[in-house]
Design an enzyme around this catalytic site. Structure first.
Site, PDB file in Angstrom:
ATOM      1  N   GLU A 180       0.883  -1.314   0.111  1.00 38.49           N
ATOM      2  CA  GLU A 180       0.068  -0.050  -0.008  1.00 38.49           C
ATOM      3  C   GLU A 180       0.781   1.350  -0.086  1.00 38.49           C
ATOM      4  O   GLU A 180       1.128   1.893   1.019  1.00 38.49           O
ATOM      5  CB  GLU A 180      -0.991   0.042   1.153  1.00 38.49           C
ATOM      6  CG  GLU A 180      -1.798  -1.040   1.067  1.00 38.49           C
ATOM      7  CD  GLU A 180      -3.048  -0.876   2.036  1.00 38.49           C
ATOM      8  OE1 GLU A 180      -4.274  -1.396   1.918  1.00 38.49           O
ATOM      9  OE2 GLU A 180      -2.638  -0.498   3.443  1.00 38.49           O
ATOM     10  N   GLU A 289      -5.945  -7.158  -1.546  1.00 39.13           N
ATOM     11  CA  GLU A 289      -6.541  -6.833  -0.122  1.00 39.13           C
ATOM     12  C   GLU A 289      -7.973  -6.616  -0.119  1.00 39.13           C
ATOM     13  O   GLU A 289      -8.417  -5.658  -0.838  1.00 39.13           O
ATOM     14  CB  GLU A 289      -5.710  -5.947   0.984  1.00 39.13           C
ATOM     15  CG  GLU A 289      -4.453  -6.285   1.071  1.00 39.13           C
ATOM     16  CD  GLU A 289      -3.776  -5.402   2.122  1.00 39.13           C
ATOM     17  OE1 GLU A 289      -4.374  -4.831   2.934  1.00 39.13           O
ATOM     18  OE2 GLU A 289      -2.635  -5.278   2.271  1.00 39.13           O
TER      19      GLU A 289
END
Length: 356
Positions: A180, A289
């Site tokens: 991320e 995710e």
């Protein structure tokens, strides 16, 4: 003449026997040779289960739908999961929830998952603990290093973990360079305010992965998968600076979206973004995710079905799969409210979405 013919026949028989033995031996060797990152076209249905060893070590018990105690990986597999994602930290603490995930622990889990017939994804955080949009702290051992040293740190650490996996017979199908990273990674040198340096760090990770496991696909990962401008800005910059990668990874957590906690308000934006990314950059895409509230089981189930449908609908098979984070991480153990597991040690109905 007869003797010579018999001798010739004997020689032909010997040659034939030799060929049969040679072919048999070659086949046997081929069947035991590692796949070396062989790619599967099967849609990836996965779970990041990096907490699992610590859950087991603490005495947490996992039960299947019938209430029988069973290996968590077996339960996941029986619910359609075919892929395991594992994070790796550089020099982690022994904290059960925000530590562990060292090289040795990651390799051990990867071997265990491979023995269960699972596909493997490795997620390099390049930190001693969590790296995410709120924090990308460089490992303590790398503090004070010059930028050229940091480049070596990234390459050497990545190569070390990948070599350990290879030595254990594991060739990950996918490997993330960073976790991320909308603002970059390894702060401050790798912030997006300095894309030239960020790209060099990314490419060092990419090169180390490909040198060890050439067929592993390298993923670059950004959060807010429904946020089209966020992804265009990031990957336009990555393209302009010649960052090397194979797959665009997205996080998608409706629960964390401002004003849009229900997936029905953002799922179409996710779909539009997936298709835009494939068209704009010519890369494969993957939701690496995803998660929903454990107290809203039906909603999470419906969301997971919808996300899989949207990824599958990406043209030309370029939507590779969907990975849940962390399905087994029951709130009673982790304090995390977006798992797909109950306090009774059993998976919730949400996990059944991967059977679709």
């Amino acid at each position: 003449m007869i003797r010579n013919f018999a001798g010739a026949a004997h020689n032909k028989s010997g040659i034939l026997a030799f060929l049969i033995l040679a072919i048999t031996a070659f086949s046997a060797c081929s069947s035991t040779k590692p796949a070396q990152g062989k790619q599967s076209k099967e849609f990836a249905k996965g779970g990041d289960v990096s907490w699992l060893p610590q859950m087991e070590a603490s005495g947490f018990k996992f039960y299947n739908d019938q209430g029988v105690e069973e290996d968590c990986l077996k339960i996941l597999k029986d619910h359609g999961i075919n892929t395991i994602r594992l994070r790796t930290f550089v020099n982690p603490s022994n904290d059960a929830r925000s530590g562990h995930c060292s090289k040795d622990e990651t390799v051990a889990m990867a071997v265990r998952a491979k023995k269960m017939g699972m596909r493997i994804m490795i997620d390099f955080h390049y930190s001693d603990s969590w790296a995410d949009p709120g924090k990308q702290k460089k490992p303590a051992a790398w503090e004070g290093h010059s930028f050229p040293q940091l480049l070596d740190d990234v390459y050497n650490y990545t190569a070390d973990v990948m070599t350990a996996l290879k030595t254990s017979g594991v060739y990950p199908e996918w490997v993330q360079v960073g976790n991320e990273t909308p603002g970059g990674m390894i702060y401050p040198e790798g912030k997006t305010s300095n894309w030239k340096q960020l790209t060099q760090l990314i490419n060092k990770g990419y090169d180390a992965i490909k040198a060890t496991s050439p067929r592993s696909k390298v993923i670059l990962h950004v959060d807010q998968g429904n946020n089209i401008p966020r992804f265009r800005s990031w990957f336009d910059s990555a393209t302009a600076h010649k960052a090397k990668y194979d797959v665009i990874g997205l996080s998608y957590y409706p629960y964390w979206l401002d004003g849009k906690p229900d997936y029905t308000l953002s799922i179409n934006d996710l779909s539009t973004n997936l298709n835009d990314l494939v068209t704009r950059y010519g890369k494969e895409v993957m939701v690496v995710e995803v998660g929903g509230e454990d107290t809203k089981v039906q909603n999470t189930y419906d969301m997971l079905v919808a996300v899989q449908q949207k990824v599958r609908a990406v043209p030309n098979g370029k939507g590779l799969g969907v990975i849940y984070w962390e399905p087994e991480g029951a709130k009673s153990w982790s304090g995390y409210g977006l798992s797909a597991w109950g306090s009774d040690g059993k998976p919730t109905k949400a996990l059944d979405a991967f059977l679709k």
